[in-house]
Motif scaffolding. Structure first.
Motif, short mmCIF file in Angstrom:
data_model
loop_
_atom_site.label_atom_id
_atom_site.label_comp_id
_atom_site.label_asym_id
_atom_site.label_seq_id
_atom_site.Cartn_x
_atom_site.Cartn_y
_atom_site.Cartn_z
N ASP A 1 0.83 -1.21 0.00
CA ASP A 1 0.00 0.00 0.00
C ASP A 1 0.86 1.26 0.00
O ASP A 1 0.55 2.24 -0.67
N LYS A 2 1.95 1.21 0.79
CA LYS A 2 2.82 2.39 0.88
C LYS A 2 3.56 2.63 -0.42
O LYS A 2 3.82 3.78 -0.81
N GLU A 3 3.95 1.54 -1.10
CA GLU A 3 4.76 1.69 -2.31
C GLU A 3 3.94 1.95 -3.56
O GLU A 3 4.47 2.42 -4.57
N ALA A 4 2.63 1.64 -3.51
CA ALA A 4 1.79 1.79 -4.71
C ALA A 4 1.63 3.27 -5.05
O ALA A 4 1.24 4.07 -4.20
N ILE A 5 1.97 3.64 -6.27
CA ILE A 5 1.83 5.05 -6.66
C ILE A 5 0.55 5.25 -7.47
O ILE A 5 0.21 6.35 -7.84
#
Lengths: 99, 194
Positions: free
Chosen positions: B81-85
């Motif tokens: 979730d944090k890495e998804a742009i």
């Protein structure tokens, strides 16, 4: 009779941003920058214009202590995009009804 | 990108090229298939070994390994979730699908505790089939579609076999529906990002 093209959308970078956002739920600024090859400054200005027109929502937040800008198209933006595409069709098929 | 005026045809071309760029924009989700694939595979092999080689009474303790899957999912899910742009409607649909399947697995544990575990593996395998087939269709990835179809076949076959054989059949179904497609998905994603 040609329909007038929405001046907010009839700009390459703003149209590119709207076309990207119309296909996804939401996207980060970095995604839009990567896909449009625009400079951060120019992209930021054009995003603000779309936001001021009410076509997109911009959410600023922090993730892992880094600022994050998330953009998503608004219902007004979807509506404006549809009208813009229909107007384009009337240019492409001047003898038809734009369908 | 310049801001000069441009023709309607150029507008259409621009819209099409941008929409094309959002295809396959979702982040690599192969880690979840590989994590759960290997956890379930290991649990099956361990249970078979405990039951049929060591003749251990509490052979089902092997399934405590799913705690590793749950912890891993929580870790990789948060990282993902944090890495998804970008969030696409397809990736969101896939998440909802697997959440529903996960809850079904949990509910089934209570149902089997009441009615008995004799044919429990047929139901687990058929859930792998649904998840993999629908995910494969949504992300347009054939190995997952074929893995799902294979799991459906094995689910039917499992109904005619005994419990012990079904443990191994479950390992086989997870291999064809999660592990092999998981590695192929990872390979495809790496190719795209090169």
């Amino acid at each position: 009779m040609f329909k007038e093209l929405d001046p907010i959308l009839h700009s390459q970078l703003r149209l590119a941003v709207m076309s990207l956002l119309i296909s996804v739920k939401e996207a980060e600024f970095t995604f839009l920058k990567e896909k449009t090859n625009a400079t951060a400054g120019n992209l930021s200005v054009q995003i603000n214009k779309l936001k001021d027109a009410g076509y997109i929502e911009v959410i600023k937040q922090f993730s892992n202590n880094y600022p994050q800008t998330i953009c998503k198209v608004s219902p007004a933006g979807v509506n404006a995009f549809e009208i813009y595409v229909k107007a384009l069709q009337s240019y492409m098929h001047p003898n038809g009804n734009g369908q | 990108m310049e801001q000069e005026s441009f023709s309607p045809q150029q507008s259409i071309d621009l819209i099409q090229s941008m929409i094309q760029k959002t295809k396959n924009a979702a982040a690599d989700s192969s880690v979840f298939f590989l994590l759960w694939g290997w956890v379930v595979f290991a649990a099956c092999v361990l249970q078979y070994f405990l039951k049929n080689v060591l003749h251990y009474e509490h052979h089902y303790y092997a399934w405590l390994l799913i705690i590793v899957g749950i912890a891993g999912s929580a870790y990789f899910g948060s990282k993902h979730d944090k890495e998804a742009i970008v969030k696409t409607y397809i990736s969101e649909s896939v998440e909802h699908l697997w959440l529903g399947i996960g809850i079904t697995f949990f509910a089934l544990a209570f149902i089997f505790a009441k009615i008995g575990y004799e044919h429990c593996f047929s139901f687990y395998i058929i859930l792998y089939a649904i998840g993999c087939f629908v995910t494969g269709r949504l992300i347009k990835f054939k190995p997952l579609i074929w893995g799902g179809i294979g799991a459906w076949v094995l689910a039917v076959v499992s109904a005619y076999l005994d419990y012990d054989t079904n443990i191994l059949l479950t390992a086989a179904s997870i291999l064809i529906s999660y592990i092999i497609p998981g590695y192929l998905l990872r390979r495809q994603y790496k190719k795209q990002t090169i």
